[in-house]
Every structure is written in C-alpha cells, then in structure tokens.
Design a protein around this motif. Structure first.
Motif, PDB file in Angstrom:
ATOM      1  N   GLN A 160       0.933  -1.195  -0.151  1.00  0.00           N
ATOM      2  CA  GLN A 160       0.331   0.244   0.117  1.00  0.00           C
ATOM      3  C   GLN A 160       0.920   1.110   0.161  1.00  0.00           C
ATOM      4  N   VAL A 161       1.918   1.246   0.728  1.00  0.00           N
ATOM      5  CA  VAL A 161       2.973   2.453   0.950  1.00  0.00           C
ATOM      6  C   VAL A 161       3.606   2.538  -0.673  1.00  0.00           C
ATOM      7  N   LEU A 162       3.936   1.487  -1.035  1.00  0.00           N
ATOM      8  CA  LEU A 162       4.604   1.472  -2.265  1.00  0.00           C
ATOM      9  C   LEU A 162       3.596   2.031  -3.371  1.00  0.00           C
ATOM     10  N   SER A 163       2.491   1.667  -3.271  1.00  0.00           N
ATOM     11  CA  SER A 163       1.398   2.293  -4.202  1.00  0.00           C
ATOM     12  C   SER A 163       1.390   3.716  -4.204  1.00  0.00           C
ATOM     13  N   THR A 164       1.248   4.240  -2.724  1.00  0.00           N
ATOM     14  CA  THR A 164       1.401   5.524  -2.753  1.00  0.00           C
ATOM     15  C   THR A 164       2.547   6.507  -3.045  1.00  0.00           C
ATOM     16  N   TYR A 165       3.720   5.532  -2.858  1.00  0.00           N
ATOM     17  CA  TYR A 165       4.938   6.002  -3.111  1.00  0.00           C
ATOM     18  C   TYR A 165       5.026   6.645  -4.549  1.00  0.00           C
ATOM     19  N   TYR A 166       4.793   5.247  -5.415  1.00  0.00           N
ATOM     20  CA  TYR A 166       5.070   5.426  -6.810  1.00  0.00           C
ATOM     21  C   TYR A 166       3.861   6.286  -7.424  1.00  0.00           C
ATOM     22  N   GLY A 167       2.647   6.228  -6.731  1.00  0.00           N
ATOM     23  CA  GLY A 167       1.563   7.284  -7.326  1.00  0.00           C
ATOM     24  C   GLY A 167       1.895   8.691  -7.132  1.00  0.00           C
ATOM     25  N   LEU A 168       2.583   9.117  -5.823  1.00  0.00           N
ATOM     26  CA  LEU A 168       3.246  10.438  -5.850  1.00  0.00           C
ATOM     27  C   LEU A 168       4.193  10.801  -6.772  1.00  0.00           C
ATOM     28  N   ARG A 169       5.129   9.863  -7.373  1.00  0.00           N
ATOM     29  CA  ARG A 169       5.864   9.989  -8.238  1.00  0.00           C
ATOM     30  C   ARG A 169       5.498  10.506  -9.672  1.00  0.00           C
ATOM     31  N   VAL A 170       4.318   9.797 -10.011  1.00  0.00           N
ATOM     32  CA  VAL A 170       3.548  10.278 -11.008  1.00  0.00           C
ATOM     33  C   VAL A 170       2.686  11.340 -10.887  1.00  0.00           C
ATOM     34  N   LEU A 171       2.040  11.612  -9.666  1.00  0.00           N
ATOM     35  CA  LEU A 171       1.200  12.870  -9.413  1.00  0.00           C
ATOM     36  C   LEU A 171       1.960  14.110  -9.437  1.00  0.00           C
TER      37      LEU A 171
END
Length: 192
Positions: A160-171
């Motif tokens: 879940q944290v990984l998804s958020t982390y990489y989502g932030l990289r895109v966002l």
C-alpha cells in the motif's frame, strides 16, 4: 588486439540513463546517446552492443544508484514512520525540483517498455521488489517497536505504501502543490 577504451564507461552509462529518463527509450536516438555520452556511435555500440543493451545497462545503473539510495534510506537509524515519511518527502522534493528528469525512471520505463520487453520487465521487477522488501522490513520494525499498530500484514501494508509512493512520483509531474502531496504522505502514514 582490441584498442583500449578512451572513455569512462560508468559515466557513459549514467549519461545514457539520464537521456533515456528524460526522453524515453523510443525517442532517444543513437545521435542523442552519442552526444550525451561524448562517445562516437561505433564506439558506443562496440562497448555496449545495441541501444536496447545500453538501456538495460542504464536500468541497472539506476538500480545501483537511485533504487539503492531509496532502500538504504529506509534502513538508517530512526523511527520507522519517520524513515517512510522521509522516503516519500524526498521523492516529492526531487520531483518538484528541476534537478532530475521528471518522475521516476523505473516507472517511466515500465510504462513505455515493461509490457513489451521481458528483460526490461525483469529489471524493473528487481527495482520494485527491492523497495517493497525494504518497506516491509521497516513496517515490521515499526510493529515490533510498538510505533505502528500490530494489526495488518506488513507485506500488504508495504505494498500500500509502495503504491502511494509511486503514485506520488507520477502525481508530482502534474500536481505542483507540495502541501497537497504531503497530505497524501500523511494519510498513508496514518493508515499504518
């Protein structure tokens, strides 16, 4: 007898990595690679093989520099929650600055080549698995120390944290409001 190389191979791979990171695999020409590395096209291909082989080397270079830095930042002394926060905040700050190409090279590579090239996919799996494993270790430490709640599976929470982390990289490529991005970090940390 082969002539000795007259260029720094590590520097050339690093320069190629940044070219691929900025432009993508398909948009990066042999001329671009020659220009950014300072190595003539024939020497470039004699040293690295074809463009695809140089791309794979660039992904390995990214792993050895950026991915290792990410995992090491999760293993420094300090609170588990603080280390995870620092990882995500650092990514936001890098992505909002002009110092690096936009986003994460691994994510860019995944979007462009991961589905069509099994060797690229294998390299990227190594990147994402390393960060996931380091997050899982950090969350497990946080649970054992009592800093994080004992409920929930550490591996699932790491994902879940990984998804958020990489989502932030895109966002962060389109959302330039640092506070809005930091709110996402705090929300993710509150869920642990």
């Amino acid at each position: 007898m082969a002539r000795p190389r007259k260029f720094d191979e590590t520097h050339a791979v690093g320069s190629a990595m940044y070219a691929f990171w900025r432009q993508g695999y398909r948009a990066t020409s042999t001329r671009d690679l020659s220009d950014c590395t300072g190595v003539g096209p024939s020497s470039l291909y004699n040293a690295f093989g074809d463009k695809r082989q140089l791309y794979l080397r660039a992904l390995r270079h990214y792993y050895g520099t950026h991915t290792v830095m990410q995992t090491e930042s999760l293993r420094v002394p300090g609170s588990a929650r603080g280390r995870i926060r620092n990882l995500m905040v650092h990514a936001i700050d890098v992505d909002l600055s002009d110092d690096e190409p936009a986003g994460c090279f691994a994510i860019n590579a995944l979007m462009e080549m991961g589905h069509s090239d099994s060797d690229v996919n294998d390299e990227l799996s190594r990147h994402f698995s390393a960060v996931e494993d380091a997050l899982c270790e950090t969350i497990t430490e946080g649970k054992l120390s009592g800093e994080m709640g004992p409920g929930g599976d550490a591996r699932v929470q790491a994902r879940q944290v990984l998804s958020t982390y990489y989502g932030l990289r895109v966002l962060a490529r389109i959302q330039k409001d640092r506070k809005a991005l930091l709110d996402v970090v705090e929300s993710a940390l509150d869920a642990l």
